[in-house]
Design a protein around this motif. Structure first.
Motif, PDB file in Angstrom:
ATOM      1  N   THR A   1      30.438  34.950  49.342  1.00  0.00           N
ATOM      2  CA  THR A   1      30.036  35.774  48.210  1.00  0.00           C
ATOM      3  C   THR A   1      30.696  37.156  48.378  1.00  0.00           C
ATOM      4  O   THR A   1      30.976  37.579  49.502  1.00  0.00           O
ATOM      5  N   GLY A   2      30.991  37.819  47.285  1.00  0.00           N
ATOM      6  CA  GLY A   2      31.541  39.179  47.342  1.00  0.00           C
ATOM      7  C   GLY A   2      33.002  39.277  47.722  1.00  0.00           C
ATOM      8  O   GLY A   2      33.501  40.365  48.017  1.00  0.00           O
ATOM      9  N   VAL A   3      33.739  38.162  47.689  1.00  0.00           N
ATOM     10  CA  VAL A   3      35.164  38.216  48.071  1.00  0.00           C
ATOM     11  C   VAL A   3      36.070  38.568  46.887  1.00  0.00           C
ATOM     12  O   VAL A   3      37.264  38.804  47.065  1.00  0.00           O
ATOM     13  N   GLY A   4      35.493  38.566  45.678  1.00  0.00           N
ATOM     14  CA  GLY A   4      36.298  38.940  44.514  1.00  0.00           C
ATOM     15  C   GLY A   4      36.577  37.805  43.534  1.00  0.00           C
ATOM     16  O   GLY A   4      37.514  37.885  42.731  1.00  0.00           O
ATOM     17  N   LYS A   5      35.736  36.765  43.555  1.00  0.00           N
ATOM     18  CA  LYS A   5      35.959  35.635  42.627  1.00  0.00           C
ATOM     19  C   LYS A   5      35.911  36.083  41.171  1.00  0.00           C
ATOM     20  O   LYS A   5      36.724  35.643  40.358  1.00  0.00           O
ATOM     21  N   THR A   6      34.967  36.957  40.831  1.00  0.00           N
ATOM     22  CA  THR A   6      34.852  37.379  39.429  1.00  0.00           C
ATOM     23  C   THR A   6      36.091  38.148  39.004  1.00  0.00           C
ATOM     24  O   THR A   6      36.651  37.916  37.918  1.00  0.00           O
ATOM     25  N   VAL A   7      36.555  39.053  39.860  1.00  0.00           N
ATOM     26  CA  VAL A   7      37.749  39.857  39.551  1.00  0.00           C
ATOM     27  C   VAL A   7      38.963  38.937  39.370  1.00  0.00           C
ATOM     28  O   VAL A   7      39.710  39.048  38.390  1.00  0.00           O
ATOM     29  N   ILE A   8      39.139  38.000  40.281  1.00  0.00           N
ATOM     30  CA  ILE A   8      40.316  37.117  40.238  1.00  0.00           C
ATOM     31  C   ILE A   8      40.216  36.122  39.072  1.00  0.00           C
ATOM     32  O   ILE A   8      41.215  35.826  38.399  1.00  0.00           O
ATOM     33  N   THR A   9      39.008  35.614  38.818  1.00  0.00           N
ATOM     34  CA  THR A   9      38.833  34.681  37.688  1.00  0.00           C
ATOM     35  C   THR A   9      39.200  35.377  36.385  1.00  0.00           C
ATOM     36  O   THR A   9      39.945  34.842  35.552  1.00  0.00           O
ATOM     37  N   ALA A  10      38.672  36.588  36.205  1.00  0.00           N
ATOM     38  CA  ALA A  10      38.977  37.342  34.980  1.00  0.00           C
ATOM     39  C   ALA A  10      40.475  37.624  34.902  1.00  0.00           C
ATOM     40  O   ALA A  10      41.097  37.470  33.835  1.00  0.00           O
ATOM     41  N   ALA A  11      41.058  38.018  36.028  1.00  0.00           N
ATOM     42  CA  ALA A  11      42.481  38.404  36.028  1.00  0.00           C
ATOM     43  C   ALA A  11      43.375  37.217  35.654  1.00  0.00           C
ATOM     44  O   ALA A  11      44.287  37.344  34.819  1.00  0.00           O
ATOM     45  N   ILE A  12      43.098  36.059  36.242  1.00  0.00           N
ATOM     46  CA  ILE A  12      43.954  34.897  35.954  1.00  0.00           C
ATOM     47  C   ILE A  12      43.716  34.391  34.528  1.00  0.00           C
ATOM     48  O   ILE A  12      44.664  34.048  33.814  1.00  0.00           O
ATOM     49  N   ALA A  13      42.462  34.388  34.111  1.00  0.00           N
ATOM     50  CA  ALA A  13      42.178  33.966  32.726  1.00  0.00           C
ATOM     51  C   ALA A  13      42.881  34.910  31.750  1.00  0.00           C
ATOM     52  O   ALA A  13      43.511  34.463  30.776  1.00  0.00           O
ATOM     53  N   ALA A  14      42.800  36.200  32.012  1.00  0.00           N
ATOM     54  CA  ALA A  14      43.432  37.181  31.116  1.00  0.00           C
ATOM     55  C   ALA A  14      44.951  37.003  31.107  1.00  0.00           C
ATOM     56  O   ALA A  14      45.593  37.086  30.045  1.00  0.00           O
ATOM     57  N   ALA A  15      45.522  36.737  32.280  1.00  0.00           N
ATOM     58  CA  ALA A  15      46.984  36.560  32.346  1.00  0.00           C
ATOM     59  C   ALA A  15      47.404  35.313  31.564  1.00  0.00           C
ATOM     60  O   ALA A  15      48.398  35.334  30.819  1.00  0.00           O
TER      61      ALA A  15
ATOM     62  N   ARG B   1      34.304  41.133  29.806  1.00  0.00           N
ATOM     63  CA  ARG B   1      34.992  42.439  29.688  1.00  0.00           C
ATOM     64  C   ARG B   1      36.424  42.360  30.196  1.00  0.00           C
ATOM     65  O   ARG B   1      37.338  42.916  29.595  1.00  0.00           O
ATOM     66  N   GLY B   2      36.598  41.633  31.302  1.00  0.00           N
ATOM     67  CA  GLY B   2      37.932  41.573  31.920  1.00  0.00           C
ATOM     68  C   GLY B   2      38.927  40.728  31.151  1.00  0.00           C
ATOM     69  O   GLY B   2      40.130  40.778  31.419  1.00  0.00           O
ATOM     70  N   THR B   3      38.424  39.924  30.210  1.00  0.00           N
ATOM     71  CA  THR B   3      39.324  39.025  29.478  1.00  0.00           C
ATOM     72  C   THR B   3      39.367  39.328  27.983  1.00  0.00           C
ATOM     73  O   THR B   3      40.156  38.723  27.261  1.00  0.00           O
ATOM     74  N   ASP B   4      38.468  40.209  27.525  1.00  0.00           N
ATOM     75  CA  ASP B   4      38.330  40.482  26.088  1.00  0.00           C
ATOM     76  C   ASP B   4      37.973  39.229  25.294  1.00  0.00           C
ATOM     77  O   ASP B   4      38.318  39.124  24.119  1.00  0.00           O
ATOM     78  N   ILE B   5      37.280  38.292  25.933  1.00  0.00           N
ATOM     79  CA  ILE B   5      36.801  37.107  25.210  1.00  0.00           C
ATOM     80  C   ILE B   5      35.509  37.508  24.507  1.00  0.00           C
ATOM     81  O   ILE B   5      34.690  38.256  25.056  1.00  0.00           O
ATOM     82  N   SER B   6      35.315  36.977  23.274  1.00  0.00           N
ATOM     83  CA  SER B   6      34.154  37.449  22.509  1.00  0.00           C
ATOM     84  C   SER B   6      32.962  36.488  22.527  1.00  0.00           C
ATOM     85  O   SER B   6      32.069  36.618  21.716  1.00  0.00           O
TER      86      SER B   6
END
Ligand SMILES: Nc1ncnc2c1ncn2[C@@H]1O[C@H](COP(=O)(O)OP(=O)(O)OP(=O)(O)O)[C@@H](O)[C@H]1O
Ligand SMILES: C[C@H](N)[C@H](N)CCCCCC(=O)O
Ligand SMILES: [Mg+2]
Length: 261
Positions: free
Chosen positions: A33-47, A79-84
């Protein structure tokens, strides 16, 4: 994502029964937990979305806070992906207690089953060509009364991405995570090393060689080292970081393969 019946035998994926559904996407797990899954998931989805791909995000269960203040993973993913989508669509099960999902649900008096989790994700699966699915904690975290996160990934039949810290200890945690996933027949798309603790990893002499050790001893592909993002992790910053530092071609390829099956 269209949920279609699995055809033929797919022993590796563990869903060869004819009535099993097939999910399209990538499961983002981590070494802890806390390794950054949310940050990386959002980043890859956004990319992927920035390339015109119809990719959604799903957090089957989250624990540690309730929806409303913008601090849960579902709200951060949106927020990280701008998905509505609405946060409760992205995270159909949210529990306040900062505990493993199985315990948090029990404490809240909710009976959570794999079938219930899958059913709650189907509307997202119908709406998107592929989903980036974020786990809770690591792969060996108790999810329901009788399953671990790894069992759920196997049930979904999607490949997994491992998010790992950069510093000392990560080789052991990453290889153990990969071993558990492989034991369940889950293909591993790769590893993203995340600079979740930049101060420590800068002074840590292990950091330079950890990716190479993970590749050599784990037979894994390290897709890159994701940098520490200063300030708010906006979609623009996340997409830029992926483009500069992460090779998402194996992920693109896996999503393409899933489309053509
Ligand atoms: N590359 C990064 N740049 C800046 N902050 C980061 C980065 N990676 C992680 N963080 C921060 O570290 C903390 C933990 O990251 P995150 O919430 O993504 O972990 P997680 O693996 O999703 O945890 P959980 O198991 O609770 O889902 C968060 O405050 C997050 O914003
Ligand atoms: C509350 C936290 N943020 C996670 N979502 C749940 C992590 C459970 C970890 C359990 C464990 O590995 O001991
Ligand atoms: Mg998270």
């Amino acid at each position: 994502m269209h949920v279609v019946s699995a055809q033929g035998s797919e022993k590796l994926h563990g869903w060869n029964a004819p009535d099993r559904k097939r999910w399209r996407g990538l499961f983002v797990t981590g070494t802890d937990t806390g390794v950054g899954k949310t940050v990386i998931t959002a980043a890859i989805a956004a990319a992927l979305r920035s390339e015109g791909r119809n990719v959604g995000v799903w957090k089957p269960v989250q624990s540690g806070a309730l929806l409303g203040k913008g601090i849960t993973d579902a709200e951060r993913l949106l927020r990280g992906t701008d998905i509505s989508d609405r946060p409760e669509q992205v995270a159909p099960f949210t529990f306040a207690a900062p505990l493993a999902p199985a315990l948090a649900a029990k404490q809240a008096g909710v009976t959570m089953t794999t079938a219930g989790l899958l059913a709650a994700g189907e509307p997202l699966a119908e709406r998107y060509d592929a989903l980036l699915i974020e786990g809770a904690g690591g792969a060996a975290v108790p999810l329901t009364s009788d399953t671990l996160v790894a069992d759920f990934i196997a049930e979904l039949g999607v490949p997994a991405l491992i998010v790992a810290r950069c510093g000392l200890g990560t080789v052991n945690h990453t290889l153990l995570t990969a071993a558990l996933l492989r034991q369940r027949g889950i293909p591993v798309a790769g590893v993203v090393m995340n600079e979740v603790d930049p101060a420590t990893s800068r002074d840590d002499p292990s950091t330079a060689a950890n990716a190479e050790l993970i590749e050599r001893y784990g037979g894994l592909r390290v897709l890159g080292r994701f940098p520490w993002i200063c300030g708010e992790a906006t979609m623009e910053k996340l997409v830029r970081a992926v483009k500069r530092h992460i090779d998402i071609s194996p992920i693109r390829q896996m999503l393409e393969n899933a489309r053509s099956q």
